[in-house]
Design a protein around this motif. Sequence first.
Motif, PDB file in Angstrom:
ATOM      1  N   LYS A   1      58.526 -36.656  37.208  1.00 25.50           N
ATOM      2  CA  LYS A   1      59.708 -37.541  37.977  1.00 25.50           C
ATOM      3  C   LYS A   1      60.699 -36.386  38.603  1.00 25.50           C
ATOM      4  N   LEU A   2      61.030 -35.443  38.486  1.00 22.86           N
ATOM      5  CA  LEU A   2      61.263 -34.902  39.135  1.00 22.86           C
ATOM      6  C   LEU A   2      60.968 -33.957  40.617  1.00 22.86           C
ATOM      7  N   ILE A   3      59.609 -33.942  40.601  1.00 23.88           N
ATOM      8  CA  ILE A   3      58.558 -33.229  41.163  1.00 23.88           C
ATOM      9  C   ILE A   3      58.591 -34.724  42.205  1.00 23.88           C
ATOM     10  N   LEU A   4      57.923 -36.153  41.381  1.00 23.15           N
ATOM     11  CA  LEU A   4      57.480 -36.691  43.001  1.00 23.15           C
ATOM     12  C   LEU A   4      58.011 -37.789  42.628  1.00 23.15           C
ATOM     13  N   PRO A   5      59.629 -37.915  43.053  1.00 23.65           N
ATOM     14  CA  PRO A   5      60.731 -39.473  42.797  1.00 23.65           C
ATOM     15  C   PRO A   5      59.890 -40.584  43.099  1.00 23.65           C
ATOM     16  N   SER A   6      59.032 -40.042  44.472  1.00 26.32           N
ATOM     17  CA  SER A   6      58.639 -41.611  45.360  1.00 26.32           C
ATOM     18  C   SER A   6      58.144 -42.605  44.310  1.00 26.32           C
ATOM     19  N   ALA A   7      57.143 -41.308  43.925  1.00 28.05           N
ATOM     20  CA  ALA A   7      56.018 -41.993  42.391  1.00 28.05           C
ATOM     21  C   ALA A   7      56.444 -42.708  41.539  1.00 28.05           C
ATOM     22  N   THR A   8      57.964 -42.056  41.109  1.00 32.22           N
ATOM     23  CA  THR A   8      58.365 -43.006  40.084  1.00 32.22           C
ATOM     24  C   THR A   8      58.748 -44.111  40.419  1.00 32.22           C
ATOM     25  N   ALA A   9      59.342 -43.926  41.741  1.00 33.21           N
ATOM     26  CA  ALA A   9      60.312 -45.462  42.438  1.00 33.21           C
ATOM     27  C   ALA A   9      59.244 -46.352  42.473  1.00 33.21           C
TER      28      ALA A   9
ATOM     29  N   ALA B   1      65.748 -36.021  34.997  1.00 29.76           N
ATOM     30  CA  ALA B   1      66.881 -34.931  34.124  1.00 29.76           C
ATOM     31  C   ALA B   1      67.378 -35.096  32.710  1.00 29.76           C
ATOM     32  N   ALA B   2      67.074 -36.490  32.337  1.00 31.24           N
ATOM     33  CA  ALA B   2      67.921 -37.183  30.930  1.00 31.24           C
ATOM     34  C   ALA B   2      66.051 -36.859  30.539  1.00 31.24           C
ATOM     35  N   GLU B   3      65.306 -37.109  30.911  1.00 27.98           N
ATOM     36  CA  GLU B   3      64.355 -37.256  29.856  1.00 27.98           C
ATOM     37  C   GLU B   3      63.614 -35.773  29.489  1.00 27.98           C
ATOM     38  N   LEU B   4      64.173 -35.092  30.623  1.00 30.97           N
ATOM     39  CA  LEU B   4      63.678 -33.621  30.691  1.00 30.97           C
ATOM     40  C   LEU B   4      64.784 -32.931  29.271  1.00 30.97           C
ATOM     41  N   ILE B   5      66.008 -33.110  29.424  1.00 29.28           N
ATOM     42  CA  ILE B   5      66.816 -32.576  28.060  1.00 29.28           C
ATOM     43  C   ILE B   5      66.406 -33.876  26.997  1.00 29.28           C
ATOM     44  N   VAL B   6      65.726 -34.776  26.788  1.00 34.13           N
ATOM     45  CA  VAL B   6      64.846 -35.143  25.613  1.00 34.13           C
ATOM     46  C   VAL B   6      64.057 -34.221  24.906  1.00 34.13           C
ATOM     47  N   SER B   7      62.889 -34.222  25.919  1.00 32.28           N
ATOM     48  CA  SER B   7      62.080 -33.395  25.669  1.00 32.28           C
ATOM     49  C   SER B   7      62.101 -31.200  25.079  1.00 32.28           C
ATOM     50  N   LEU B   8      63.330 -31.295  26.093  1.00 31.63           N
ATOM     51  CA  LEU B   8      63.785 -30.212  25.488  1.00 31.63           C
ATOM     52  C   LEU B   8      64.064 -29.682  23.874  1.00 31.63           C
ATOM     53  N   ALA B   9      65.208 -30.655  23.662  1.00 29.32           N
ATOM     54  CA  ALA B   9      66.109 -30.661  22.302  1.00 29.32           C
ATOM     55  C   ALA B   9      64.379 -31.026  21.832  1.00 29.32           C
TER      56      ALA B   9
ATOM     57  N   TYR C   1      65.615 -39.157  39.551  1.00 29.31           N
ATOM     58  CA  TYR C   1      66.160 -38.053  39.590  1.00 29.31           C
ATOM     59  C   TYR C   1      67.156 -37.722  38.517  1.00 29.31           C
ATOM     60  N   ALA C   2      67.758 -38.836  38.040  1.00 28.40           N
ATOM     61  CA  ALA C   2      68.648 -38.630  36.911  1.00 28.40           C
ATOM     62  C   ALA C   2      67.711 -39.352  35.728  1.00 28.40           C
ATOM     63  N   LEU C   3      66.961 -40.024  35.935  1.00 29.59           N
ATOM     64  CA  LEU C   3      65.916 -40.510  34.736  1.00 29.59           C
ATOM     65  C   LEU C   3      65.193 -39.202  33.965  1.00 29.59           C
TER      66      LEU C   3
ATOM     67  N   LEU D   1      64.291 -48.487  42.132  1.00 31.97           N
ATOM     68  CA  LEU D   1      64.738 -47.635  41.701  1.00 31.97           C
ATOM     69  C   LEU D   1      65.287 -46.803  42.596  1.00 31.97           C
ATOM     70  N   PRO D   2      66.384 -46.220  43.600  1.00 30.65           N
ATOM     71  CA  PRO D   2      66.712 -45.283  43.955  1.00 30.65           C
ATOM     72  C   PRO D   2      66.194 -43.725  43.558  1.00 30.65           C
ATOM     73  N   VAL D   3      65.968 -43.028  44.862  1.00 29.96           N
ATOM     74  CA  VAL D   3      65.049 -41.645  44.691  1.00 29.96           C
ATOM     75  C   VAL D   3      66.053 -40.724  43.712  1.00 29.96           C
ATOM     76  N   GLU D   4      67.342 -41.143  43.691  1.00 24.41           N
ATOM     77  CA  GLU D   4      68.767 -40.464  42.844  1.00 24.41           C
ATOM     78  C   GLU D   4      68.770 -40.587  41.716  1.00 24.41           C
TER      79      GLU D   4
END
Length: 85
Positions: free
Chosen positions: A31-39, A60-68, A56-58, A50-53
């Motif tokens: 999601k962070l590297i290919l935001p257009s694919a996520t959209a 980042a949130a998923e990254l925080i949960v996965s690292l936790a 990035y928000a999704l 889904l806008p590109v921003e």
Amino acid sequence: MSPEFDKRIPAALLILRFFLATFLLQWSIEKLILPSATARIASNFYGVTLPVEGSYALGAAELIVSLALLLGFYRTISYRILSDD
């Protein structure tokens, strides 16, 4: 439960937490590297623009949960976010 079974539960939860975290980590990095694919996925499968921003928000949130999950921080909170209950 038998004592032998009770001893295996922490190891099983550790393995489950590790593989779930690595699976989510892969998706969040995508999601962070290919935001257009996520959209594009959100548009095709969910009918949501889904806008590109937002990607990035999704990510980042998923990254925080996965690292936790991976590091074992706030296990109660991170497990509750991912549970169906």
